[in-house]
Design an enzyme around this catalytic site. Structure first.
Site, short mmCIF file in Angstrom:
data_model
loop_
_atom_site.label_atom_id
_atom_site.label_comp_id
_atom_site.label_asym_id
_atom_site.label_seq_id
_atom_site.Cartn_x
_atom_site.Cartn_y
_atom_site.Cartn_z
N ARG A 160 59.75 0.77 88.85
CA ARG A 160 60.18 0.86 90.25
C ARG A 160 59.03 0.63 91.22
O ARG A 160 59.25 0.10 92.32
CB ARG A 160 60.85 2.21 90.50
CG ARG A 160 62.24 2.24 89.90
CD ARG A 160 62.92 3.57 90.07
NE ARG A 160 64.35 3.42 89.83
CZ ARG A 160 65.19 4.42 89.67
NH1 ARG A 160 64.75 5.66 89.71
NH2 ARG A 160 66.46 4.20 89.47
N GLY A 202 70.05 2.11 84.25
CA GLY A 202 70.32 3.26 83.38
C GLY A 202 69.83 3.04 81.96
O GLY A 202 68.79 2.43 81.73
N LYS A 231 81.20 7.88 78.29
CA LYS A 231 82.52 8.30 78.76
C LYS A 231 83.34 7.22 79.47
O LYS A 231 82.83 6.52 80.33
CB LYS A 231 82.35 9.44 79.74
CG LYS A 231 81.86 10.71 79.12
CD LYS A 231 81.86 11.77 80.18
CE LYS A 231 81.36 13.10 79.67
NZ LYS A 231 81.02 13.95 80.80
N GLY A 274 73.07 4.46 89.11
CA GLY A 274 74.29 4.81 89.85
C GLY A 274 74.65 3.77 90.88
O GLY A 274 75.83 3.42 91.05
P1 AMP Z 1 76.09 6.58 79.86
O1 AMP Z 1 75.12 7.46 80.60
O2 AMP Z 1 77.52 6.84 80.15
O3 AMP Z 1 75.70 5.13 79.92
O4 AMP Z 1 75.96 7.02 78.35
C1 AMP Z 1 74.78 6.91 77.64
C2 AMP Z 1 74.81 7.89 76.52
O5 AMP Z 1 75.91 7.61 75.67
C3 AMP Z 1 73.57 7.80 75.67
O6 AMP Z 1 72.87 9.00 75.77
C4 AMP Z 1 74.12 7.57 74.27
O7 AMP Z 1 73.44 8.32 73.30
C5 AMP Z 1 75.55 8.02 74.38
N1 AMP Z 1 76.38 7.40 73.35
C6 AMP Z 1 76.55 6.09 73.12
N2 AMP Z 1 77.33 5.87 72.07
C7 AMP Z 1 77.69 7.09 71.58
C8 AMP Z 1 78.48 7.53 70.48
N3 AMP Z 1 79.05 6.65 69.66
N4 AMP Z 1 78.62 8.87 70.31
C9 AMP Z 1 78.02 9.74 71.13
N5 AMP Z 1 77.26 9.39 72.19
C10 AMP Z 1 77.10 8.08 72.41
#
Ligand code: AMP
Length: 397
Positions: free
Chosen positions: A37, A354, A204, A377
């Protein structure tokens, strides 16, 4: 394109220019562990110096609730001085714009640079409070917003100050980084070269639903990987064992699949283990995930399927990992996808901030991709089609 005033449209010679940057960098004590950054902010700062401005930089760092030495921007001033090859004086001040900062500003000559203390030392910052916005506006003649990472927030140091400047008949312009982010993300989403493929991963469905919906209307294919895959599996009636699932989003996943038809591409195999642990023995499973197992990464056939989906793409936007990439034994799917994107020399490849940014940097393919967003974000909200308040507040052309 961005119909906003840019640093190229303003005259800063001899003027006090307040430049809001995103210096929200990870720190280990005083050491900056990722300076992406800072480097991304240099073009605008250099331009303001070259044009003879008195350059006053400001940013937030972390989430302090008030003055807190562990969140001081002092280490950033030191490192910026090295990166710029000229002193960046740190205006230590618990109220950010107190006597010390005002004295430092009064002392400046054309081309000098100072850095104010963490804007979150002022509780009004995150409330877009008028008193702080006016304090900031009172020490400058021109405002430049170059903080893409906070553009999705309405805070005093981006939105409030822009409004205060405009109310006083002064200008608020967009910096080069802000322009660059909007150029790449905006072109990709609003006028992409086709085929346009989006890759969405992460934990999620609920976090990404806005992006999935918006991009389904724009992209030719939407690849889904990572933890949210298994909510879609559950919606399809595929067994998921102990894999991550949002039970209250299964209906929503069904609706998305109906709407998407064959646009949506899901993994066909997964690397599964009995425990959420890097050392847990793992196996590749196609289709149903057996009881007692959880899927922690996409498998080799999914990587092949995704590569096949991506091979002719002219525009790719990627947000979110394909598995638990923080654990080396479950990082392969994410790394393979990143590596493959690096080989697409004919495509515009954009990583939306991210964890996917961390992944491509870890893999060393970041320099083979067209654009790595500095905003997590902010880029997500942009990809959802939302207006970012930090950008909207800048003066129109
Ligand atoms: P996000 O912040 O929504 O982009 O999610 C990122 C997080 O999702 C990371 O910390 C990953 O470890 C987690 N993640 C990705 N795939 C999986 C999975 N199959 N099971 C559990 N966590 C996951």
């Amino acid at each position: 394109m961005l119909n906003k005033k840019s640093v190229d449209d303003i005259n800063v010679n001899g003027k006090r220019v307040l430049c809001r940057c995103d210096f929200n960098v990870p720190l280990d004590g005083d050491r900056i562990t990722d300076e992406t950054r800072l480097v991304a902010a240099l073009p605008t700062i250099k331009k303001l110096i070259a044009d003879g401005g008195k350059v006053i930089l400001c940013s937030h760092l972390g989430k302090p609730k008030g003055p807190d030495a562990t969140f001081s921007l002092a280490p950033v001033a030191k490192r910026l001085s090295e990166l710029l090859g000229q002193e960046v004086k740190f205006a230590a001040d618990d109220t950010v714009v107190g006597d010390n900062a005002r004295a430092a500003v009064a002392d400046m000559k054309n081309g000098d640079v100072i850095l104010l203390e963490n804007t979150r030392f002022r509780p009004e910052e995150t409330k877009n409070g008028e008193a702080f916005s006016k304090d900031l506006a009172s020490i400058c003649d021109v405002f430049v917003n170059d903080a893409f990472g906070t553009a999705h927030r309405s805070h005093a140091s981006n939105v409030g100050i822009s409004e205060a400047m405009k109310a006083e008949g002064k200008q608020a312009a967009a910096g080069y980084l802000l322009e660059k982010e909007i150029k790449f993300l905006g072109n990709a989403v609003d006028s992409p070269k086709h085929p346009f493929v989006a890759i969405l991963g992460g934990a999620k469905v609920s976090d990404k639903i806005g992006v999935i919906n918006h991009l389904l209307g724009k992209a030719d294919k939407v690849i889904v990987g990572g933890g949210m895959t298994y909510t879609f599996y559950a919606a399809k009636g595929i067994k998921i064992g102990n894999s991550l699932v949002e039970k209250d989003k299964i209906e929503l996943a069904k609706e998305i699949m109906e709407k998407a038809g064959d646009k949506l591409v899901l993994p066909v195999d997964n690397v599964c283990a009995k425990e959420f642990n890097n050392d847990a023995p793992s196996e590749v499973v196609e289709g149903d995930i057996p009881d007692g197992y959880m899927a922690l990464d996409i498998g080799p056939k999914s990587v092949e399927l995704f590569e096949d989906t991506l091979k002719d793409a002219k525009t790719v936007v990627w947000n979110g990992p394909m598995g638990v990439f923080e654990m080396s034994n479950f990082a392969k799917g994410t790394l393979e996808v990143g590596k493959f994107l690096g080989t697409l020399s004919d495509a515009t490849t954009i990583v939306g901030g991210g964890d996917s940014t961390a992944a491509v940097q870890q893999l060393g393919v970041a320099d083979k991709l067209t654009h790595i967003s500095t905003g997590g974000g902010a880029s997500l909200e942009y990809l959802e089609g939302k207006t970012l308040p930090g950008i909207a507040a800048v003066s129109d052309k």
